[in-house]
Write an enzyme that holds these catalytic residues in place. Structure first.
Site, PDB file in Angstrom:
ATOM      1  N   HIS A   1      53.885  29.575  48.015  1.00 39.99           N
ATOM      2  CA  HIS A   1      52.451  29.667  47.776  1.00 39.99           C
ATOM      3  C   HIS A   1      51.890  28.366  47.191  1.00 39.99           C
ATOM      4  O   HIS A   1      52.303  27.933  46.122  1.00 39.99           O
ATOM      5  CB  HIS A   1      52.251  30.815  46.787  1.00 39.99           C
ATOM      6  CG  HIS A   1      50.882  31.402  46.773  1.00 39.99           C
ATOM      7  ND1 HIS A   1      50.242  31.841  47.900  1.00 39.99           N
ATOM      8  CD2 HIS A   1      50.041  31.637  45.755  1.00 39.99           C
ATOM      9  CE1 HIS A   1      49.067  32.332  47.564  1.00 39.99           C
ATOM     10  NE2 HIS A   1      48.910  32.212  46.269  1.00 39.99           N
TER      11      HIS A   1
ATOM     12  N   ASP B   1      55.706  31.819  52.018  1.00 38.52           N
ATOM     13  CA  ASP B   1      54.690  32.441  51.167  1.00 38.52           C
ATOM     14  C   ASP B   1      54.190  33.730  51.818  1.00 38.52           C
ATOM     15  O   ASP B   1      53.629  33.693  52.911  1.00 38.52           O
ATOM     16  CB  ASP B   1      53.524  31.458  51.000  1.00 38.52           C
ATOM     17  CG  ASP B   1      52.335  32.106  50.294  1.00 38.52           C
ATOM     18  OD1 ASP B   1      52.536  33.157  49.650  1.00 38.52           O
ATOM     19  OD2 ASP B   1      51.238  31.551  50.390  1.00 38.52           O
TER      20      ASP B   1
ATOM     21  N   SER C   1      45.014  29.868  47.211  1.00 37.96           N
ATOM     22  CA  SER C   1      45.064  31.321  47.125  1.00 37.96           C
ATOM     23  C   SER C   1      43.642  31.877  47.138  1.00 37.96           C
ATOM     24  O   SER C   1      42.836  31.444  47.949  1.00 37.96           O
ATOM     25  CB  SER C   1      45.833  31.729  45.876  1.00 37.96           C
ATOM     26  OG  SER C   1      46.279  33.043  45.978  1.00 37.96           O
TER      27      SER C   1
END
Ligand SMILES: *[C@@H]1O[C@H](CO)[C@@H](O)[C@H](O)[C@H]1NC(C)=O
Ligand SMILES: *[C@@H]1O[C@H](CO)[C@@H](O)[C@H](O)[C@H]1NC(C)=O
Ligand SMILES: *[C@@H]1O[C@H](CO)[C@@H](O)[C@H](O)[C@H]1NC(C)=O
Ligand SMILES: CC(=O)N[C@H]1CO[C@H](CO)[C@@H](O)[C@@H]1O
Length: 494
Positions: A462, A437, A175
């Protein structure tokens, strides 16, 4: 966690990822206990879990400013073999969770490759406090550029001190830290040999309506009717909200802590966004194996949510939407929902390190207001929700930090000038992305060059490839982990 605190975090989490790779953990007892047990057997000394401290400069870009502070890091040398590589896990917008020093795909790679493992906590999160408080004045020292300079300084000094200058350093992150991993290699190629940039949003953008478009598609992949029912429910709720006579019922239906009051567009936006957040969170983290981090497996999946939305015995779609909200509250042990914007504002403007938003919401929101945007607005027609347009987020930047929409627009453009957005000129960075995601919409989803490959994982959420493997993982996820390992092996020979 107290419900109140969790609620505001939950809200922020849905706004900006929050990237709970690093947030989760400390308070939820189940996984944490398991983690300690595992630790006892694997590392009798337990030494790897101790906080370590590294002296950093407050401002890497002002040679005249000699103020310093202590940054937290963790080390695990259990796998290190002479001549082996050094792995550096990059901390993100939350407390660095030492569970990562023993679990996760990167640890599996470290075991096989004889790597020494470090994890550096991001400045201003967790216990890494560069300033006495979180005043807007002090948050000027919070930026991805300063964070990368922290990483560079940590890398250079640690290598020198521990005789690791000739070792190959590999950066990992998922991320926002995934973006940092890519940018670390891009900006400091002499310090980082290769990077694994998982689910990394590399393009900054003020408005990010594509996020909710992916939510639509991810729900539809479970059942094509599902997002349509969510949209009907959301529209029905917006309709009801126009008539204050319905507020008593809404208060009960969604278990609000006090009677619903909609005084401003911000109250309306926050309420609608909080409820949409149930779907956003579940889609983003669908079926992730995060128990090792202390994240409870609530059993809430896209399948469960769409099951409730498709259950006609629960009444009209509006009633099913409320049922989803109550189920989520139950799953997260939240007794009642507090959705007034004035409460959120009070929490977000508390500058104390003990304040309710200090676990990351105040800091990360600042970063979105000054570097990235990433606002998951309802501005696209191809998504199920309504009521939280870009303006809802821009108003928060102004309210919490006195940052104007124009200033944000310029900063986001400069972020992309500085990091080059999708136009990455580098080598040895791999970009895994999960198809359900929502963040893949800002990620690298196709090979840029053979040396900058993308790895597409169908049906995963994710950062899925970073979590420890488990038996029910889909084969493509297992393959993706193996593929990343093969790429690393190859790059370490270069
Ligand atoms: C509130 O809910 C009750 C029970 O479902 C219903 O009879 C009533 O009409 C609702 N009130 C309003 C104002 O919608
Ligand atoms: C900030 O939060 C702390 C801890 O919850 C609290 O003690 C303090 O009173 C708050 N400060 C303000 C100005 O609300
Ligand atoms: C907010 O920012 C504007 C423009 O930079 C400035 O003129 C104003 O004084 C600031 N207000 C506060 C309360 O800091
Ligand atoms: C959903 C998505 O964008 N997936 C992409 C991830 O990366 C691969 C390349 O390996 C693309 O083909 C996918 O479209």
């Amino acid at each position: 966690m107290p419900a109140q605190l969790f609620k505001s975090l939950l809200t922020k989490q849905t706004i900006f990822i929050l990237f709970s790779l690093f947030v989760a953990g400390e308070n939820s007892s189940k996984g944490f206990r398991r983690f300690h047990e595992a630790d006892d057997s694997a590392h009798p000394s337990g030494a790897v879990l101790e906080d370590q401290w590294f002296i950093q400069r407050l401002d890497h870009f002002d040679g005249a400013d000699d103020r310093e502070w202590k940054q937290r890091y963790f080390v695990n040398d259990a796998f290190h073999k002479p001549g082996g590589p050094v792995f550096l896990m990059i901390g993100g917008e939350g407390s660095a969770n030492p569970a990562w020093m023993q679990y996760g795909a990167w640890i599996t790679y470290a075991e096989k490759l004889g790597a020494l493992c470090f994890m550096l906590e991001h400045r201003f999160y967790g216990k890494s406090h560069p300033t006495p408080d979180l005043s807007t004045e002090n948050l000027r020292f919070l930026s991805s550029r300063q964070a990368l300079a922290d990483l560079a300084h940590f890398r250079a000094v640690t290598a020198e001190a521990q005789g690791l200058t000739n070792s190959k350093w590999v950066a990992f992150g998922g991320s926002y830290p995934g973006s940092l991993a890519a940018w670390f290699r891009l900006k400091y190629p002499h310090l980082v040999h290769a990077s694994v940039a998982t689910s990394a949003p590399v393009l900054a953008t003020v408005d990010f309506p594509e996020y909710l478009e992916v939510v639509w598609r991810s729900l539809a992949s479970e059942d094509p009717e599902c997002p349509l029912l969510v949209k009907q429910a959301s529209d029905a709720l917006v309709e009801r909200l126009k008539d204050p006579k319905t507020y008593d019922n809404i208060t009960k239906d969604f278990k609000l802590c006090s009677k619903l009051q909609i005084q401003t567009d911000m109250d309306l936006g926050l309420f609608l966004e909080t409820l949409a957040g149930n779907f956003m969170d579940v889609v983003q983290y669908n079926r992730d194996n995060r128990e090792f981090e202390g994240v409870k497996d609530t059993g809430m999946t896209i399948k469960v949510l769409c099951g409730v939305m498709g259950d006609a015995s629960r009444g009209e779609p509006y009633a099913r939407y409320a049922a989803v909200a109550r189920l989520m509250m139950e799953a997260f042990s939240i007794e009642c929902l507090n959705v007034g914007f004035s409460t959120l504002r009070r929490e977000m403007m508390n500058i104390s390190w003990d304040g309710p938003a200090s676990t990351g919401a105040r800091q990360w929101t600042y970063q979105t207001c000054t570097e990235f945007g990433f606002y998951q607005s309802t501005d696209s027609p191809n998504q199920p929700f309504a009521g939280f347009p870009l303006q809802f987020y821009l108003a928060q930047c102004a309210a919490f930090y006195n940052v104007s929409a124009e200033a944000l627009e310029e900063s986001v453009a400069e972020t992309n000038e500085y990091y080059s957005g999708y136009d990455i000129h580098s080598t040895r960075i791999v970009f895994p992305n999960g198809s359900i995601d929502p963040w893949h919409a800002l990620g690298i989803t196709q090979d840029i060059t053979p040396d900058l490959p993308a790895i597409f994982i169908k049906g995963t959420a994710h950062c899925a490839n970073m979590y420890p493997p488990r038996s029910e993982d889909p084969p493509q996820l297992t393959l993706a982990r193996e593929h990343i390992f093969a790429i690393l092996q190859q790059w370490l020979k270069q």
